[in-house]
Design an enzyme around this catalytic site. Structure first.
Site, PDB file in Angstrom:
ATOM      1  N   LYS A 115       0.824  -1.269   0.019  1.00 50.76           N
ATOM      2  CA  LYS A 115      -0.160   0.074  -0.045  1.00 50.76           C
ATOM      3  C   LYS A 115       0.868   1.326   0.153  1.00 50.76           C
ATOM      4  O   LYS A 115       0.563   2.165  -0.668  1.00 50.76           O
ATOM      5  CB  LYS A 115      -0.801   0.063   1.177  1.00 50.76           C
ATOM      6  CG  LYS A 115      -2.076  -0.937   1.034  1.00 50.76           C
ATOM      7  CD  LYS A 115      -3.374  -0.614   1.859  1.00 50.76           C
ATOM      8  CE  LYS A 115      -4.523  -1.521   1.619  1.00 50.76           C
ATOM      9  NZ  LYS A 115      -5.672  -1.561   2.516  1.00 50.76           N
ATOM     10  N   LYS A 197      -3.680 -10.927  -6.705  1.00 52.66           N
ATOM     11  CA  LYS A 197      -4.953 -11.154  -6.028  1.00 52.66           C
ATOM     12  C   LYS A 197      -5.986  -9.932  -6.569  1.00 52.66           C
ATOM     13  O   LYS A 197      -5.902  -9.145  -7.074  1.00 52.66           O
ATOM     14  CB  LYS A 197      -4.712 -10.708  -4.634  1.00 52.66           C
ATOM     15  CG  LYS A 197      -5.927 -10.896  -3.608  1.00 52.66           C
ATOM     16  CD  LYS A 197      -5.553 -10.287  -2.308  1.00 52.66           C
ATOM     17  CE  LYS A 197      -5.943  -8.838  -2.266  1.00 52.66           C
ATOM     18  NZ  LYS A 197      -6.086  -8.302  -0.896  1.00 52.66           N
ATOM     19  N   LYS A 200     -10.709  -5.305  -4.413  1.00 54.66           N
ATOM     20  CA  LYS A 200     -11.522  -4.298  -4.665  1.00 54.66           C
ATOM     21  C   LYS A 200     -11.098  -2.832  -4.947  1.00 54.66           C
ATOM     22  O   LYS A 200     -11.944  -2.021  -5.644  1.00 54.66           O
ATOM     23  CB  LYS A 200     -12.581  -3.995  -3.524  1.00 54.66           C
ATOM     24  CG  LYS A 200     -11.984  -3.822  -2.199  1.00 54.66           C
ATOM     25  CD  LYS A 200     -13.118  -3.673  -1.023  1.00 54.66           C
ATOM     26  CE  LYS A 200     -12.918  -4.588   0.059  1.00 54.66           C
ATOM     27  NZ  LYS A 200     -11.904  -4.309   1.134  1.00 54.66           N
TER      28      LYS A 200
HETATM   29  P1  TYM Z   1     -10.729  -6.757   3.200  1.00 49.00           P
HETATM   30  O1  TYM Z   1     -11.535  -5.658   3.405  1.00 49.00           O
HETATM   31  O2  TYM Z   1      -9.459  -6.246   2.244  1.00 49.00           O
HETATM   32  O3  TYM Z   1     -11.197  -7.983   2.676  1.00 49.00           O
HETATM   33  C1  TYM Z   1     -12.151  -8.876   3.335  1.00 49.00           C
HETATM   34  C2  TYM Z   1     -12.185  -9.931   3.392  1.00 49.00           C
HETATM   35  O4  TYM Z   1     -12.102 -10.524   2.177  1.00 49.00           O
HETATM   36  C3  TYM Z   1     -10.877 -11.385   2.108  1.00 49.00           C
HETATM   37  N1  TYM Z   1     -10.410 -11.156   0.683  1.00 49.00           N
HETATM   38  C4  TYM Z   1     -10.132 -12.216  -0.266  1.00 49.00           C
HETATM   39  N2  TYM Z   1     -10.229 -13.395  -0.227  1.00 49.00           N
HETATM   40  C5  TYM Z   1      -9.906 -14.433  -1.101  1.00 49.00           C
HETATM   41  N3  TYM Z   1      -9.344 -13.817  -2.283  1.00 49.00           N
HETATM   42  C6  TYM Z   1      -9.316 -12.399  -2.406  1.00 49.00           C
HETATM   43  N4  TYM Z   1      -8.937 -12.014  -3.732  1.00 49.00           N
HETATM   44  C7  TYM Z   1      -9.831 -11.667  -1.177  1.00 49.00           C
HETATM   45  N5  TYM Z   1      -9.266 -10.403  -1.382  1.00 49.00           N
HETATM   46  C8  TYM Z   1     -10.103 -10.015  -0.077  1.00 49.00           C
HETATM   47  C9  TYM Z   1      -9.963 -10.915   2.926  1.00 49.00           C
HETATM   48  O5  TYM Z   1      -8.742 -11.824   3.531  1.00 49.00           O
HETATM   49  C10 TYM Z   1     -10.816 -10.351   4.125  1.00 49.00           C
HETATM   50  O6  TYM Z   1     -11.134 -11.758   4.812  1.00 49.00           O
HETATM   51  N6  TYM Z   1      -7.583  -6.122   7.238  1.00 49.00           N
HETATM   52  C11 TYM Z   1      -9.009  -6.647   6.866  1.00 49.00           C
HETATM   53  C12 TYM Z   1     -10.328  -6.360   7.509  1.00 49.00           C
HETATM   54  C13 TYM Z   1     -10.060  -6.580   8.940  1.00 49.00           C
HETATM   55  C14 TYM Z   1     -10.256  -7.650   9.771  1.00 49.00           C
HETATM   56  C15 TYM Z   1     -10.101  -7.340  11.042  1.00 49.00           C
HETATM   57  C16 TYM Z   1     -10.564  -8.984   9.374  1.00 49.00           C
HETATM   58  C17 TYM Z   1     -10.018  -5.376   9.932  1.00 49.00           C
HETATM   59  N7  TYM Z   1     -10.163  -5.926  11.238  1.00 49.00           N
HETATM   60  C18 TYM Z   1     -10.151  -8.173  11.813  1.00 49.00           C
HETATM   61  C19 TYM Z   1     -10.489  -9.842  10.257  1.00 49.00           C
HETATM   62  C20 TYM Z   1     -10.533  -9.641  11.644  1.00 49.00           C
HETATM   63  C21 TYM Z   1      -9.089  -6.471   5.356  1.00 49.00           C
HETATM   64  O7  TYM Z   1      -8.639  -5.467   4.757  1.00 49.00           O
HETATM   65  O8  TYM Z   1     -10.027  -6.921   4.553  1.00 49.00           O
END
Ligand code: TYM
Length: 332
Positions: A115, A197, A200
């Protein structure tokens, strides 16, 4: 924390339209825990502001993410659904845990490095300490299990290290959480560049299938998905595009690679891409339908947010009081 049930926690950032990566890697699996665990599913808006957001978009996406949670099968009566900024204890514990997280640890986080490259003009302190806030999210509820995609594994390991460090210094305070990473769907790749990957925030709309895309868009995107010069539908080394499409098809149909290979023997990539698109569109149609119903009712979504925040804040307070005491803060 809950005498009867263990705790599951997970979160999604309202930082963009949600993709089938978010769905297959995380959200789709959330409801499988609802009966056996006490589940907290959070819309992590405070994490989202580590990169610049247009305020109106952030607000809209916060409602949308909550509605999608519910459209994907999360019943607010059986799960605590809430918005992170509505429970200030996240920021509070986040600060305290910052004091137990090492600069070197945060510097090693690959998401921070990625990032920082993408947002070179805004490498702010929040982006750097993002994983500590995530650790706070998890540890605040004495979480046992965290369902996430594989890209969050490093953050989760840091949360475990922070919990163990704190427990070592102050005696048992936090449950040390485990990740739950789905066997299939843990890393859905971009359709345009299948070694990266699906994200979004990818500026190329053809790389991403959104959960709320129309059937036509889904079919068109899969039709254009990058594959290779071969023609045999078979998993294998160097066939990143086909491997990814097979993963997506497996997730949506429950079929194995062998079954898929047999189904498409002698039929070429075109037929296969169409089938993956159809399977994806069909599986998401009921989610889209339910979402459309929910998003129209802002008052209901707000009532869910409010109830969720109250329930979450109540549980979070217990951990905060414990941490305050252990750290030596004066409690009145
Ligand atoms: P975020 O918002 O990027 O993504 C949400 C969830 O989707 C999963 N994910 C994927 N899984 C498979 N293939 C992909 N291409 C893909 N892109 C995203 C992510 O692994 C995630 O599970 N840091 C986290 C948000 C967060 C969080 C937490 C998660 C904040 N606090 C506490 C768990 C527990 C994040 O950026 O997710």
């Amino acid at each position: 924390m809950f005498q009867d049930k263990k705790v599951v926690f997970s979160g999604v950032q309202p930082s963009g339209n949600l993709t089938i990566g978010n769905y297959l890697g995380a959200i789709k699996n959330f409801s499988t825990f609802s009966e056996e665990y006490h589940c907290f599913y959070c819309v992590v808006d405070m994490h989202a502001i580590t990169v610049r957001q247009v305020p109106a978009d952030l607000r809209r996406r916060t409602y949308e993410t909550l509605a999608l949670y519910m459209a994907a099968g999360l019943d607010p009566k059986k799960n605590t659904l809430f918005v992170q900024s509505h429970v200030p204890a996240h920021a509070e514990l986040g600060w305290m845990l910052n004091c137990f997280t090492m600069f070197g640890e945060l510097s090693r986080m690959t998401q921070f490095k990625d990032k920082s490259q993408k947002h070179a003009d805004n490498i702010n302190a929040g982006l750097f300490t993002y994983p500590t806030l995530m650790a706070a999210d998890i540890l605040l509820y004495q979480t046992e299990l965290v369902p996430v995609g594989v890209d969050q594994k490093q953050h989760l390991e840091l949360a475990r290290d922070i919990a163990q460090r704190f427990n070592g210094l102050y005696s048992d305070t936090f449950v040390v959480p485990e990740g739950y990473i789905a066997q299939t769907g843990m890393k859905i790749m971009s359709l345009a560049e299948p070694t990266a990957k699906m994200s979004k925030s990818d500026p190329n709309p053809n790389a991403i299938v959104y959960i709320l895309d129309s059937k036509d868009d889904i079919l068109r995107k899969f039709k254009r998905a990058v594959t290779d010069s071969g023609c045999e539908v078979r998993a294998g080394e160097g066939k990143d595009g086909i491997n990814n499409l097979m993963t997506i098809y497996r997730c949506f149909t429950g079929k194995t690679n062998e079954e898929i290979e047999a189904e498409f023997a002698g039929r070429g990539y075109g037929d296969f891409k169409l089938a993956v698109g159809e399977a994806c569109a069909d599986a998401l149609a009921p989610v889209r339908e339910e979402y459309t119903r929910l998003i129209a009712d802002k008052a209901y979504l707000e009532s869910v947010m409010k109830e969720g925040a109250e329930a979450a804040a109540y549980c979070a307070r217990k951990t905060i009081s414990k941490v305050n005491r252990k750290l030596g803060f004066v409690t009145l």
